[in-house]
Design a protein around this motif. Sequence first.
Motif, short mmCIF file in Angstrom:
data_model
loop_
_atom_site.label_atom_id
_atom_site.label_comp_id
_atom_site.label_asym_id
_atom_site.label_seq_id
_atom_site.Cartn_x
_atom_site.Cartn_y
_atom_site.Cartn_z
N LEU A 163 0.83 -1.20 0.00
CA LEU A 163 0.00 0.00 0.00
C LEU A 163 0.87 1.25 0.00
CD1 LEU A 163 -2.75 1.38 0.23
CD2 LEU A 163 -2.59 1.12 2.71
N PHE A 164 1.94 1.20 0.78
CA PHE A 164 2.87 2.32 0.83
C PHE A 164 3.47 2.58 -0.54
CE2 PHE A 164 7.58 2.93 1.21
CZ PHE A 164 7.57 4.28 1.48
N ALA A 165 3.79 1.48 -1.27
CA ALA A 165 4.37 1.63 -2.60
C ALA A 165 3.40 2.31 -3.55
CB ALA A 165 4.77 0.26 -3.15
N THR A 166 2.14 1.88 -3.52
CA THR A 166 1.13 2.46 -4.41
C THR A 166 0.95 3.95 -4.13
OG1 THR A 166 -0.01 0.34 -4.52
CG2 THR A 166 -1.26 2.29 -5.17
N ILE A 167 0.86 4.30 -2.86
CA ILE A 167 0.67 5.71 -2.50
C ILE A 167 1.86 6.54 -2.92
CG2 ILE A 167 0.41 7.30 -0.55
CD1 ILE A 167 -1.19 5.12 0.87
N ALA A 168 3.08 6.00 -2.69
CA ALA A 168 4.29 6.75 -3.03
C ALA A 168 4.38 6.96 -4.54
CB ALA A 168 5.53 5.99 -2.53
N VAL A 169 4.06 5.94 -5.33
CA VAL A 169 4.13 6.08 -6.78
C VAL A 169 3.13 7.11 -7.28
CG1 VAL A 169 3.70 4.89 -8.96
CG2 VAL A 169 5.05 3.78 -7.18
N GLU A 170 1.89 7.04 -6.79
CA GLU A 170 0.87 7.97 -7.23
C GLU A 170 1.21 9.40 -6.82
OE1 GLU A 170 -2.70 6.46 -5.55
OE2 GLU A 170 -2.93 4.85 -7.02
N ALA A 171 1.89 9.55 -5.70
CA ALA A 171 2.18 10.89 -5.20
C ALA A 171 3.40 11.51 -5.86
CB ALA A 171 2.39 10.84 -3.68
N ALA A 172 4.48 10.75 -6.04
CA ALA A 172 5.72 11.39 -6.49
C ALA A 172 6.53 10.56 -7.48
CB ALA A 172 6.59 11.73 -5.28
N GLY A 173 6.12 9.36 -7.83
CA GLY A 173 6.84 8.58 -8.83
C GLY A 173 7.86 7.64 -8.24
N LEU A 211 12.23 6.66 -0.41
CA LEU A 211 11.42 6.39 0.78
C LEU A 211 11.59 4.96 1.27
CD1 LEU A 211 8.10 8.26 -0.13
CD2 LEU A 211 9.79 8.91 1.60
N SER A 212 11.66 3.99 0.35
CA SER A 212 11.82 2.60 0.77
C SER A 212 13.18 2.38 1.42
CB SER A 212 11.63 1.66 -0.41
OG SER A 212 12.54 1.96 -1.45
N LEU A 213 14.23 3.03 0.90
CA LEU A 213 15.56 2.92 1.51
C LEU A 213 15.59 3.57 2.89
CD1 LEU A 213 17.87 3.63 -1.58
CD2 LEU A 213 17.44 1.43 -0.45
N LEU A 214 14.95 4.72 3.02
CA LEU A 214 14.89 5.37 4.33
C LEU A 214 14.09 4.54 5.32
CD1 LEU A 214 14.36 9.11 3.30
CD2 LEU A 214 16.43 8.07 4.22
N TYR A 215 12.99 3.97 4.84
CA TYR A 215 12.14 3.13 5.67
C TYR A 215 12.93 1.91 6.16
CZ TYR A 215 7.56 1.02 6.88
OH TYR A 215 6.48 0.48 7.51
N ALA A 216 13.69 1.29 5.26
CA ALA A 216 14.49 0.12 5.64
C ALA A 216 15.60 0.51 6.62
CB ALA A 216 15.09 -0.51 4.39
N ALA A 217 16.23 1.64 6.39
CA ALA A 217 17.29 2.09 7.30
C ALA A 217 16.72 2.36 8.70
CB ALA A 217 17.94 3.35 6.74
N ALA A 218 15.52 2.96 8.76
CA ALA A 218 14.89 3.21 10.05
C ALA A 218 14.57 1.90 10.76
CB ALA A 218 13.63 4.04 9.86
N LEU A 255 11.42 -4.80 2.52
CA LEU A 255 11.47 -3.56 1.74
C LEU A 255 12.49 -3.62 0.61
CD1 LEU A 255 11.19 -1.10 4.73
CD2 LEU A 255 9.57 -1.22 2.83
N VAL A 256 13.35 -4.63 0.61
CA VAL A 256 14.37 -4.74 -0.44
C VAL A 256 13.74 -4.90 -1.83
CG1 VAL A 256 16.26 -6.16 -1.33
CG2 VAL A 256 16.18 -5.55 1.09
N PRO A 257 12.78 -5.84 -2.04
CA PRO A 257 12.21 -5.94 -3.38
C PRO A 257 11.50 -4.67 -3.83
CG PRO A 257 10.98 -7.28 -1.81
CD PRO A 257 12.23 -6.85 -1.13
N LEU A 258 10.95 -3.92 -2.87
CA LEU A 258 10.30 -2.65 -3.20
C LEU A 258 11.31 -1.65 -3.76
CD1 LEU A 258 7.77 -0.89 -3.12
CD2 LEU A 258 8.29 -0.38 -0.73
#
Length: 358
Positions: free
Chosen positions: A65-75, A82-89, A116-119
């Motif tokens: 769901l996070f991926a879909t929202i991120a793509v629709e919002a900013a590509g 965002l996925s790299l930051l999310y994984a680092a956190a 989050l790696v495949p994302l």
Amino acid sequence: MMMVKREDLQAAADAGVLNPAEIDGLLAFLAQRDAQSPKQGGARFSGTHVLYYLGGMLAIGAASLFATIAVEAAGMGALLVLSLLYAAAALGIATKLEKHGFGIPAGIFATLAIALVPLAVYALQHLLGFWQDGAQAQHYRDYHRHVDWRWLLMELATLAAGAALLWRFRYPFLMMPVALTLWYMGMDIVPALLLQGDAWGQEAWALRKRIALLFGMLMLLLAFFVDLRSRHGKDYAYWLYLFGLLSFWGALSAMGSGALSGKLVYLAINFLLVFAGAVLGRRVFAVFGGLGIALVLGDLSWNLFKDSIAFVLVLTLLGFGLIGIGLWWSRHEAAIAGRLRSVLPGAVRELLEARRPG
């Protein structure tokens, strides 16, 4: 087993034996070790553990769901960052929790980082133009629904990340995304072999089933090897057994030709699964084997006694028969297991003893 309570540690601190600041960390460590002790039949779930895993699975499932929202919002560029930051956190939180002795939530956050790696790889593939002709170019959630050779790069990256984080954190739950990825790989490898061919034709479907069967067998062998290596510690093999059986048993069930000889072979294999589960102390084998036995016996009963009151009678007798076999096994399990262990290698005997249900 000696039970250590907070009052005992506080008394030790009052006597000057223990630093009072170490009480909470020591209690967390003892609780974690006790919960994952293999001599107690595996992890014992408490209400807290249920909340841990429920929260972790929700966070992992929310990645799509996070991926879909991120793509629709900013590509895709934003999705990658965002996925790299999310994984680092997630890794940072896992490291901090581990230092404070909270092993289960630490393992869950490390697992979230693997998920989050495949994302991140998917977003990078888009930026590099890999999905320009892809049928599911804009939907990461289709990773869990559609088969495509391009997923292989995501799966290989996930396996590499899983191996690295398992080496770092060493929590059994991290095996879940690794085993799931291996299962996906068994399905996606056929389109990779048939880049220009029909991945859903009759020949490709037959090849897909054979490869899934082979992948399942290899995963089960890997699970047994991991089980042997970790027989004196935590259970790292459970998820490999589960997804290995899902691949092997699913492909085997899909191969049925309808002939009586094929059904009898399938029935024999499922009985072997139940037997293997009893010997290894792995109930997941018994679940798949029991389901296969029920499917075959039900199908044979239906075809032999269709539209007959005898169908109900036969099913009832089969049910009673299986219960009787279970009672017989329970009475003779120790003797049979003892004879088997006497002819097995020492490492396998230790494994059976360590994983024996308590």
